[in-house]
Scaffold this motif. Structure first.
Motif, PDB file in Angstrom:
ATOM      1  N   PRO A 138       0.834  -1.203   0.000  1.00 58.01           N
ATOM      2  CA  PRO A 138       0.000   0.000   0.000  1.00 58.01           C
ATOM      3  C   PRO A 138       0.871   1.256   0.000  1.00 58.01           C
ATOM      4  O   PRO A 138       1.933   1.267   0.629  1.00 58.01           O
ATOM      5  CB  PRO A 138      -0.760  -0.092   1.318  1.00 58.01           C
ATOM      6  CG  PRO A 138      -0.562  -1.470   1.820  1.00 58.01           C
ATOM      7  CD  PRO A 138       0.665  -2.018   1.185  1.00 58.01           C
ATOM      8  N   LEU A 139       0.422   2.282  -0.689  1.00 53.31           N
ATOM      9  CA  LEU A 139       1.155   3.547  -0.722  1.00 53.31           C
ATOM     10  C   LEU A 139       1.398   4.060   0.691  1.00 53.31           C
ATOM     11  O   LEU A 139       2.486   4.519   1.037  1.00 53.31           O
ATOM     12  CB  LEU A 139       0.340   4.596  -1.491  1.00 53.31           C
ATOM     13  CG  LEU A 139       0.191   4.383  -2.992  1.00 53.31           C
ATOM     14  CD1 LEU A 139      -0.933   5.268  -3.523  1.00 53.31           C
ATOM     15  CD2 LEU A 139       1.494   4.689  -3.701  1.00 53.31           C
ATOM     16  N   SER A 140       0.358   3.953   1.525  1.00 54.20           N
ATOM     17  CA  SER A 140       0.471   4.516   2.868  1.00 54.20           C
ATOM     18  C   SER A 140       1.536   3.785   3.684  1.00 54.20           C
ATOM     19  O   SER A 140       2.212   4.387   4.511  1.00 54.20           O
ATOM     20  CB  SER A 140      -0.871   4.451   3.585  1.00 54.20           C
ATOM     21  OG  SER A 140      -1.353   3.129   3.616  1.00 54.20           O
ATOM     22  N   TYR A 157       4.966   5.092   2.584  1.00 51.14           N
ATOM     23  CA  TYR A 157       5.182   6.435   3.142  1.00 51.14           C
ATOM     24  C   TYR A 157       5.448   6.359   4.640  1.00 51.14           C
ATOM     25  O   TYR A 157       6.310   7.052   5.174  1.00 51.14           O
ATOM     26  CB  TYR A 157       3.956   7.313   2.871  1.00 51.14           C
ATOM     27  CG  TYR A 157       4.213   8.785   3.047  1.00 51.14           C
ATOM     28  CD1 TYR A 157       4.550   9.585   1.961  1.00 51.14           C
ATOM     29  CD2 TYR A 157       4.146   9.369   4.307  1.00 51.14           C
ATOM     30  CE1 TYR A 157       4.794  10.936   2.126  1.00 51.14           C
ATOM     31  CE2 TYR A 157       4.398  10.719   4.484  1.00 51.14           C
ATOM     32  CZ  TYR A 157       4.718  11.497   3.385  1.00 51.14           C
ATOM     33  OH  TYR A 157       4.967  12.824   3.561  1.00 51.14           O
ATOM     34  N   ALA A 158       4.717   5.480   5.335  1.00 49.47           N
ATOM     35  CA  ALA A 158       4.894   5.344   6.781  1.00 49.47           C
ATOM     36  C   ALA A 158       6.310   4.887   7.124  1.00 49.47           C
ATOM     37  O   ALA A 158       6.961   5.444   8.003  1.00 49.47           O
ATOM     38  CB  ALA A 158       3.873   4.357   7.341  1.00 49.47           C
ATOM     39  N   THR A 175       8.956   7.582   6.440  1.00 47.01           N
ATOM     40  CA  THR A 175       9.011   8.701   7.383  1.00 47.01           C
ATOM     41  C   THR A 175       9.363   8.236   8.802  1.00 47.01           C
ATOM     42  O   THR A 175       9.715   9.048   9.639  1.00 47.01           O
ATOM     43  CB  THR A 175       7.668   9.462   7.446  1.00 47.01           C
ATOM     44  OG1 THR A 175       6.623   8.523   7.675  1.00 47.01           O
ATOM     45  CG2 THR A 175       7.406  10.220   6.168  1.00 47.01           C
ATOM     46  N   ASP A 224      -2.736   7.492   1.959  1.00 42.11           N
ATOM     47  CA  ASP A 224      -1.801   7.251   0.853  1.00 42.11           C
ATOM     48  C   ASP A 224      -0.461   7.946   1.091  1.00 42.11           C
ATOM     49  O   ASP A 224       0.150   7.749   2.112  1.00 42.11           O
ATOM     50  CB  ASP A 224      -2.431   7.666  -0.482  1.00 42.11           C
ATOM     51  CG  ASP A 224      -3.366   6.576  -1.013  1.00 42.11           C
ATOM     52  OD1 ASP A 224      -3.549   5.585  -0.300  1.00 42.11           O
ATOM     53  OD2 ASP A 224      -3.896   6.718  -2.119  1.00 42.11           O
ATOM     54  N   HIS A 274      -6.230  -0.356   2.677  1.00 40.21           N
ATOM     55  CA  HIS A 274      -5.033   0.158   3.361  1.00 40.21           C
ATOM     56  C   HIS A 274      -4.720   1.595   2.952  1.00 40.21           C
ATOM     57  O   HIS A 274      -3.606   1.916   2.552  1.00 40.21           O
ATOM     58  CB  HIS A 274      -3.814  -0.738   3.118  1.00 40.21           C
ATOM     59  CG  HIS A 274      -2.800  -0.647   4.227  1.00 40.21           C
ATOM     60  ND1 HIS A 274      -2.163  -1.745   4.744  1.00 40.21           N
ATOM     61  CD2 HIS A 274      -2.336   0.414   4.932  1.00 40.21           C
ATOM     62  CE1 HIS A 274      -1.342  -1.360   5.712  1.00 40.21           C
ATOM     63  NE2 HIS A 274      -1.430  -0.059   5.839  1.00 40.21           N
ATOM     64  N   THR A 275      -5.741   2.434   3.038  1.00 38.28           N
ATOM     65  CA  THR A 275      -5.564   3.837   2.698  1.00 38.28           C
ATOM     66  C   THR A 275      -4.785   4.577   3.780  1.00 38.28           C
ATOM     67  O   THR A 275      -3.949   5.421   3.494  1.00 38.28           O
ATOM     68  CB  THR A 275      -6.948   4.501   2.519  1.00 38.28           C
ATOM     69  OG1 THR A 275      -7.608   3.839   1.458  1.00 38.28           O
ATOM     70  CG2 THR A 275      -6.824   5.989   2.228  1.00 38.28           C
ATOM     71  N   TRP A 276      -5.055   4.250   5.026  1.00 37.32           N
ATOM     72  CA  TRP A 276      -4.418   4.957   6.141  1.00 37.32           C
ATOM     73  C   TRP A 276      -3.180   4.235   6.619  1.00 37.32           C
ATOM     74  O   TRP A 276      -3.079   3.015   6.527  1.00 37.32           O
ATOM     75  CB  TRP A 276      -5.373   5.054   7.346  1.00 37.32           C
ATOM     76  CG  TRP A 276      -6.657   5.745   7.071  1.00 37.32           C
ATOM     77  CD1 TRP A 276      -7.884   5.163   6.995  1.00 37.32           C
ATOM     78  CD2 TRP A 276      -6.858   7.145   6.850  1.00 37.32           C
ATOM     79  NE1 TRP A 276      -8.840   6.119   6.745  1.00 37.32           N
ATOM     80  CE2 TRP A 276      -8.235   7.335   6.651  1.00 37.32           C
ATOM     81  CE3 TRP A 276      -5.995   8.242   6.807  1.00 37.32           C
ATOM     82  CZ2 TRP A 276      -8.791   8.592   6.409  1.00 37.32           C
ATOM     83  CZ3 TRP A 276      -6.543   9.486   6.553  1.00 37.32           C
ATOM     84  CH2 TRP A 276      -7.917   9.656   6.358  1.00 37.32           C
ATOM     85  N   ASP A 277      -2.258   5.011   7.160  1.00 33.14           N
ATOM     86  CA  ASP A 277      -1.192   4.418   7.964  1.00 33.14           C
ATOM     87  C   ASP A 277      -0.688   5.505   8.892  1.00 33.14           C
ATOM     88  O   ASP A 277      -1.061   6.669   8.742  1.00 33.14           O
ATOM     89  CB  ASP A 277      -0.054   3.865   7.092  1.00 33.14           C
ATOM     90  CG  ASP A 277       0.555   2.618   7.744  1.00 33.14           C
ATOM     91  OD1 ASP A 277       0.792   2.650   8.976  1.00 33.14           O
ATOM     92  OD2 ASP A 277       0.776   1.627   7.037  1.00 33.14           O
ATOM     93  N   ILE A 278       0.128   5.099   9.860  1.00 39.08           N
ATOM     94  CA  ILE A 278       0.661   6.083  10.792  1.00 39.08           C
ATOM     95  C   ILE A 278       2.043   6.487  10.317  1.00 39.08           C
ATOM     96  O   ILE A 278       2.935   5.646  10.190  1.00 39.08           O
ATOM     97  CB  ILE A 278       0.684   5.523  12.221  1.00 39.08           C
ATOM     98  CG1 ILE A 278      -0.763   5.263  12.654  1.00 39.08           C
ATOM     99  CG2 ILE A 278       1.378   6.501  13.175  1.00 39.08           C
ATOM    100  CD1 ILE A 278      -0.923   4.740  14.050  1.00 39.08           C
ATOM    101  N   ILE A 279       2.201   7.758  10.020  1.00 36.75           N
ATOM    102  CA  ILE A 279       3.467   8.229   9.473  1.00 36.75           C
ATOM    103  C   ILE A 279       4.263   8.967  10.553  1.00 36.75           C
ATOM    104  O   ILE A 279       3.723   9.338  11.588  1.00 36.75           O
ATOM    105  CB  ILE A 279       3.262   9.145   8.241  1.00 36.75           C
ATOM    106  CG1 ILE A 279       2.491  10.410   8.638  1.00 36.75           C
ATOM    107  CG2 ILE A 279       2.517   8.404   7.151  1.00 36.75           C
ATOM    108  CD1 ILE A 279       2.564  11.507   7.587  1.00 36.75           C
TER     109      ILE A 279
END
Ligand code: SF4
Ligand code: SF4
Ligand code: FES
Ligand code: FES
Lengths: 177, 245
Positions: free
Chosen positions: A70-72, A75-76, A79, B199, B183-188
């Motif tokens: 997944p893109l997210s 990115y997670a 970062t 994303d 899985h659109t969200w994640d913790i960055i």
């Protein structure tokens, strides 16, 4: 939050072009070595960071596509680790030590002075792309505290004044002329 | 407790080999249990209430909020009930003074991290965090609030993401990844800078993976994710089983 300025080209087109792009050679090699397994993400991000000096959104999109992640998530992870940067690094690099000895000796006032004068906080680059400010936890030169690395040179007994002078010299291209 | 869960545990008990059953004590009650269950589900099956926040039935346990901490005799540290499996003969306390004190501190710290001004929140009165705080008798917060000012994302035509109310429980992340499969969200980022983001840290509207199903909104325990057009206190979350907190 950035708006997505670079248009989302179809992942397939852009992926196809990157599989042959020589700039992506290392990135492709690492992914291939790991059989395009999703758990090769960190190794792949390392390769991207080493090849480009930073990890752009476009690179993340490509890696996400190739590793089926997944893109997210990409990115997670990018970062989470301080090693990875999302913005291109500046021409010069100042790594300010924030270790115990340097902190006590006044590293914080140096950081403040830099932030005030050049409007950058640790992890950021000046808008003209000249200077990136980074911080570190002990450079192993505590005797020189407060210490910093200017490009590849360690310097010690710093004061806000002489640090600002060095950074100004960089911005004025003193060494280049 | 739902019938479904009762049936499940009965069925499991029958199919278990006698050696695979452990006995334990929770709050003075002598119980037998399947060692594959967690302390939380065992307690719930016996009507012993352990507060939770990041736990949501139907998605993987995460162990992030630590609200469900319990004391096990002989273990130095408190353990999260939602992730801990029982060992033979353990003695568990869910309401000891030490547990209560820790729970309060944890909820106070959660409250101090963002802006929890309930009187102007869409979930006022239906918020799991608010309920948790009031059941624990929290009347004030011992820690200085950070009060960050985080940008609200109202780009989605149907939903709003207000990170100022987020407790980083990751329920939205898990429900979107595990149930919707998007899985659109994640913790960055990490530590105090952690944020929930869609994303590639994009406005929700631009997140290409989002199907617009709204599961994340319903799963969120606080007012961080809500439906558009709700006024103060109007956001009620739809849940299959009403949360017990
Ligand atoms: S609306 Fe559905 S698909 Fe979109 S982020 Fe929420 S859970 Fe994921
Ligand atoms: S947005 Fe809601 S569900 Fe998601 S992490 Fe924050 S509080 Fe939890
Ligand atoms: S603390 Fe700065 S060099 Fe050791
Ligand atoms: S409910 Fe167990 S850690 Fe959050």
């Amino acid at each position: 939050m950035q708006t997505n300025a670079e248009a989302v080209d179809t992942p397939l087109d852009s992926a196809l072009s990157k599989t042959k792009d020589p700039q992506y050679r290392m990135v492709n090699r690492i992914m291939c070595l790991h059989n395009y397994q999703p758990d090769a993400l960190i190794e792949t991000l390392h390769a991207a960071q080493d090849s480009f000096g930073c990890i752009t959104l476009e690179t993340m999109r490509y890696i996400s596509h190739m590793l089926h992640l997944p893109l997210s998530r990409v990115y997670a992870v990018a970062t989470f680790y301080h090693y990875f940067t999302l913005k291109p690094p500046g021409k010069h690099r100042c790594v300010l030590c924030m270790g115990t000895a340097c902190y006590i000796a006044g590293a914080e006032s140096i950081e403040k002075a830099i932030t005030e004068k050049h409007h950058i906080s640790p992890g950021e680059t000046t808008s003209d792309g000249e200077i990136s400010l980074l911080t570190a936890r002990c450079l192993g030169s505590c005797g020189l505290a407060p210490a910093a690395i200017f490009d590849d040179k360690v310097m010690g007994q710093l004061t806000p004044k002489n640090v600002l002078k060095q950074l100004q010299d960089w911005r004025d291209h003193v060494a280049d002329t | 407790m739902t019938d479904h869960r009762l049936q499940n545990s009965v069925r499991q008990r029958h199919s278990l080999h006698p050696e695979d059953i452990v006995t334990l004590v929770i709050d003075g009650q002598q119980l037998t249990a399947d060692p594959n269950d967690t302390l939380l589900t065992i307690a719930q099956a016996h009507n012993i209430h352990i507060p939770t926040l990041c736990f949501l039935e139907g998605i993987s346990a995460y162990g992030g909020c630590r609200v469900c901490l319990v004391e096990v005799e002989g273990y130095g540290k408190l353990v999260p009930a939602c992730l801990t499996h029982p060992a033979e003969g353990i003695i568990v306390r869910t309401q000891s003074p030490r547990v209560i004190e820790y729970r309060k501190k944890i909820v106070e710290l959660l409250l101090s991290e963002r802006n929890h001004i309930c009187s102007v929140c869409v979930t006022n009165g239906h918020c799991e965090l608010q309920q948790l705080a009031s059941t624990l008798g929290i009347t004030h917060i011992r820690y200085p609030g950070l009060f960050p000012s985080l940008a609200i994302d109202a780009s989605n035509t149907r939903f709003i993401h207000d990170p100022n109310r987020c407790v980083l429980c990751s329920r939205c992340v898990r429900v979107c990844a595990e149930i919707e499969g998007a899985h659109t969200w994640d913790i960055i980022h990490r530590g105090i800078k952690s944020r929930v983001s869609a994303d590639l840290n994009q406005p929700w509207k631009e997140a290409v993976t989002c199907t617009g199903c709204g599961k994340c909104v319903q799963a969120c325990p606080t007012g961080a994710l809500s439906e558009q057009g709700k006024a103060v206190g109007e956001m009620l979350k739809k849940r299959y089983t009403e949360s017990t907190t």
